[in-house]
Write a protein that holds these residues in place. Structure first.
Motif, PDB file in Angstrom:
ATOM      1  N   HIS A 140       0.859  -1.187   0.000  1.00 14.87           N
ATOM      2  CA  HIS A 140       0.000   0.000   0.000  1.00 14.87           C
ATOM      3  C   HIS A 140       0.899   1.243   0.000  1.00 14.87           C
ATOM      4  O   HIS A 140       2.107   1.134   0.199  1.00 14.87           O
ATOM      5  CB  HIS A 140      -0.884   0.040   1.252  1.00 14.87           C
ATOM      6  CG  HIS A 140      -1.608  -1.230   1.533  1.00 14.87           C
ATOM      7  ND1 HIS A 140      -1.235  -2.099   2.541  1.00 14.87           N
ATOM      8  CD2 HIS A 140      -2.685  -1.800   0.931  1.00 14.87           C
ATOM      9  CE1 HIS A 140      -2.050  -3.136   2.560  1.00 14.87           C
ATOM     10  NE2 HIS A 140      -2.928  -2.991   1.586  1.00 14.87           N
ATOM     11  N   LEU A 151      -0.529   0.350   7.305  1.00 16.11           N
ATOM     12  CA  LEU A 151      -1.849   0.480   7.915  1.00 16.11           C
ATOM     13  C   LEU A 151      -1.781  -0.007   9.353  1.00 16.11           C
ATOM     14  O   LEU A 151      -1.197  -1.046   9.651  1.00 16.11           O
ATOM     15  CB  LEU A 151      -2.888  -0.332   7.135  1.00 16.11           C
ATOM     16  CG  LEU A 151      -3.026  -0.001   5.646  1.00 16.11           C
ATOM     17  CD1 LEU A 151      -4.092  -0.877   5.002  1.00 16.11           C
ATOM     18  CD2 LEU A 151      -3.350   1.474   5.435  1.00 16.11           C
ATOM     19  N   GLY A 161      -7.270  -0.301  10.035  1.00 12.06           N
ATOM     20  CA  GLY A 161      -6.966   0.021   8.649  1.00 12.06           C
ATOM     21  C   GLY A 161      -6.555   1.459   8.412  1.00 12.06           C
ATOM     22  O   GLY A 161      -6.381   1.882   7.269  1.00 12.06           O
ATOM     23  N   PRO A 174      -4.077   4.710   8.272  1.00 13.19           N
ATOM     24  CA  PRO A 174      -2.651   4.818   7.947  1.00 13.19           C
ATOM     25  C   PRO A 174      -1.817   5.160   9.169  1.00 13.19           C
ATOM     26  O   PRO A 174      -2.215   5.981  10.002  1.00 13.19           O
ATOM     27  CB  PRO A 174      -2.611   5.944   6.906  1.00 13.19           C
ATOM     28  CG  PRO A 174      -3.854   6.731   7.132  1.00 13.19           C
ATOM     29  CD  PRO A 174      -4.883   5.749   7.600  1.00 13.19           C
ATOM     30  N   LEU A 197      -7.023   1.563  -2.329  1.00 13.53           N
ATOM     31  CA  LEU A 197      -7.867   1.565  -1.135  1.00 13.53           C
ATOM     32  C   LEU A 197      -8.880   2.698  -1.254  1.00 13.53           C
ATOM     33  O   LEU A 197      -8.688   3.627  -2.032  1.00 13.53           O
ATOM     34  CB  LEU A 197      -7.014   1.767   0.126  1.00 13.53           C
ATOM     35  CG  LEU A 197      -5.921   0.723   0.379  1.00 13.53           C
ATOM     36  CD1 LEU A 197      -5.005   1.188   1.499  1.00 13.53           C
ATOM     37  CD2 LEU A 197      -6.529  -0.626   0.723  1.00 13.53           C
ATOM     38  N   ASP A 249     -12.985   3.593   4.642  1.00 15.39           N
ATOM     39  CA  ASP A 249     -12.102   2.694   5.392  1.00 15.39           C
ATOM     40  C   ASP A 249     -10.691   3.213   5.640  1.00 15.39           C
ATOM     41  O   ASP A 249     -10.082   2.874   6.655  1.00 15.39           O
ATOM     42  CB  ASP A 249     -11.998   1.351   4.654  1.00 15.39           C
ATOM     43  CG  ASP A 249     -13.322   0.618   4.589  1.00 15.39           C
ATOM     44  OD1 ASP A 249     -13.851   0.290   5.658  1.00 15.39           O
ATOM     45  OD2 ASP A 249     -13.821   0.389   3.469  1.00 15.39           O
ATOM     46  N   HIS A 250     -10.128   3.982   4.717  1.00 15.30           N
ATOM     47  CA  HIS A 250      -8.686   4.286   4.799  1.00 15.30           C
ATOM     48  C   HIS A 250      -8.392   5.768   4.516  1.00 15.30           C
ATOM     49  O   HIS A 250      -7.564   6.077   3.648  1.00 15.30           O
ATOM     50  CB  HIS A 250      -7.917   3.410   3.811  1.00 15.30           C
ATOM     51  CG  HIS A 250      -8.148   1.942   3.991  1.00 15.30           C
ATOM     52  ND1 HIS A 250      -7.615   1.227   5.038  1.00 15.30           N
ATOM     53  CD2 HIS A 250      -8.870   1.059   3.256  1.00 15.30           C
ATOM     54  CE1 HIS A 250      -7.985  -0.039   4.948  1.00 15.30           C
ATOM     55  NE2 HIS A 250      -8.751  -0.172   3.875  1.00 15.30           N
ATOM     56  N   VAL A 296      -4.634   7.688   3.307  1.00 20.48           N
ATOM     57  CA  VAL A 296      -3.650   6.820   2.650  1.00 20.48           C
ATOM     58  C   VAL A 296      -3.222   7.457   1.325  1.00 20.48           C
ATOM     59  O   VAL A 296      -4.073   7.749   0.484  1.00 20.48           O
ATOM     60  CB  VAL A 296      -4.228   5.416   2.398  1.00 20.48           C
ATOM     61  CG1 VAL A 296      -3.284   4.606   1.512  1.00 20.48           C
ATOM     62  CG2 VAL A 296      -4.448   4.682   3.706  1.00 20.48           C
ATOM     63  N   HIS A 327     -13.038  -1.324  -2.914  1.00 23.18           N
ATOM     64  CA  HIS A 327     -12.532   0.026  -2.665  1.00 23.18           C
ATOM     65  C   HIS A 327     -12.848   0.951  -3.842  1.00 23.18           C
ATOM     66  O   HIS A 327     -13.236   2.103  -3.644  1.00 23.18           O
ATOM     67  CB  HIS A 327     -11.026  -0.021  -2.430  1.00 23.18           C
ATOM     68  CG  HIS A 327     -10.639  -0.709  -1.161  1.00 23.18           C
ATOM     69  ND1 HIS A 327     -11.158  -0.388   0.067  1.00 23.18           N
ATOM     70  CD2 HIS A 327      -9.759  -1.732  -0.931  1.00 23.18           C
ATOM     71  CE1 HIS A 327     -10.623  -1.159   1.010  1.00 23.18           C
ATOM     72  NE2 HIS A 327      -9.781  -1.990   0.426  1.00 23.18           N
TER      73      HIS A 327
END
Length: 260
Positions: free
Chosen positions: A96, A100, A104, A106, A144, A149-150, A153, A181
């Protein structure tokens, strides 16, 4: 109709009350390859004895693409992970934009990705590809979603991972195209698959919303399967999803959606 794709499923997300080696063995019995997350969480000897074929695994422990200190850490832990991947026979080792952490999120969020970060990420991935060639392994770079969720990132969108991987264009560095994603962040999944096709190492799926098996959300997965077949894709498709109920029923729903 038949099973065209190499189907796999993420072991950590299914039968969560069972030991990981039991899950791997059961997936193998059902005809699925096995996806894993972080290898230090598991007993490698027990996984070796499970009989499973491992499709993908997290390909690093720490680090990031965007600066020299993070790149050195990513390369060091990716080289260590490559040895574990070879021991287990893992086909692809996943990366990635940054490590993470809990939930999840960063480890080092990035709000603005600068031009210098792009250049450093490309340089880091070049070094990863060269190392992968020496070690005889293959790495993938996963997109992602940022909204759910992230957040934070870097290089999270599929258009970003595609730009990096296609600019390097090395057979040891491919895309892990995660359509769960992408549906949240970008949509237009069939055209995205077509654009990414020359660089895809694996396609991953989960329905939206909810991150559960195909048929529980808004995506026409059988339509996507037919489109992938029409494009000439016959590679790995991994279900990285929770089960809405019985895990075996969820796996059969996934298999049915991708039987074309």
């Amino acid at each position: 109709m038949g099973q065209l794709f190499q189907l796999a499923a993420c072991a950590e997300m299914l039968w969560r009350d069972k030991p990981i080696e039991w899950r791997a063995a059961r997936l193998h019995e059902m005809g699925f390859e096995v996806g894993l997350w972080n290898w230090p969480d598991h007993d490698l000897t027990k996984l070796e004895k499970s009989g499973a074929t491992f499709s993908i695994m997290n390909g690093y422990l720490r680090g990031r693409l965007t600066d020299e200190e993070g790149a050195a850490e990513l390369l060091e832990t990716a080289r260590e992970t490559a040895q574990v991947g070879k021991r287990l026979g893992v086909a692809r080792l996943n990366l990635h934009g940054t490590g993470l952490g809990e939930g999840g999120l960063p480890v080092m969020p990035v709000e603005v990705v600068t031009g210098a970060m792009w250049l450093k990420a490309r340089d880091t991935l070049h070094r990863v590809a060269e190392m992968a060639e020496k070690e005889d392994v293959t790495f993938t770079l996963e997109n992602l979603n940022l909204p759910v969720d992230h957040p934070g990132v870097p290089f999270g969108r599929a258009e970003d991972t595609l730009a990096l991987v296609s600019s390097i264009d090395h057979p040891r560095l491919r895309l892990n195209l995660d359509l769960y994603h992408a549906q949240i962040g970008e949509g237009n999944l069939i055209e995205l698959c077509r654009t990414c096709l020359p660089w895809i190492g694996e396609v991953q799926v989960a329905d939206v919303p909810g991150r559960m098996e195909p048929g529980t959300g808004e995506v026409n997965w059988h339509g996507i399967a037919k489109a992938l077949k029409a494009m000439g894709y016959s590679g790995p498709v991994g279900m990285e999803a929770f089960a809405s109920g019985d895990p075996e029923a969820a796996l059969e729903a996934f298999r049915n959606a991708f039987t074309v």
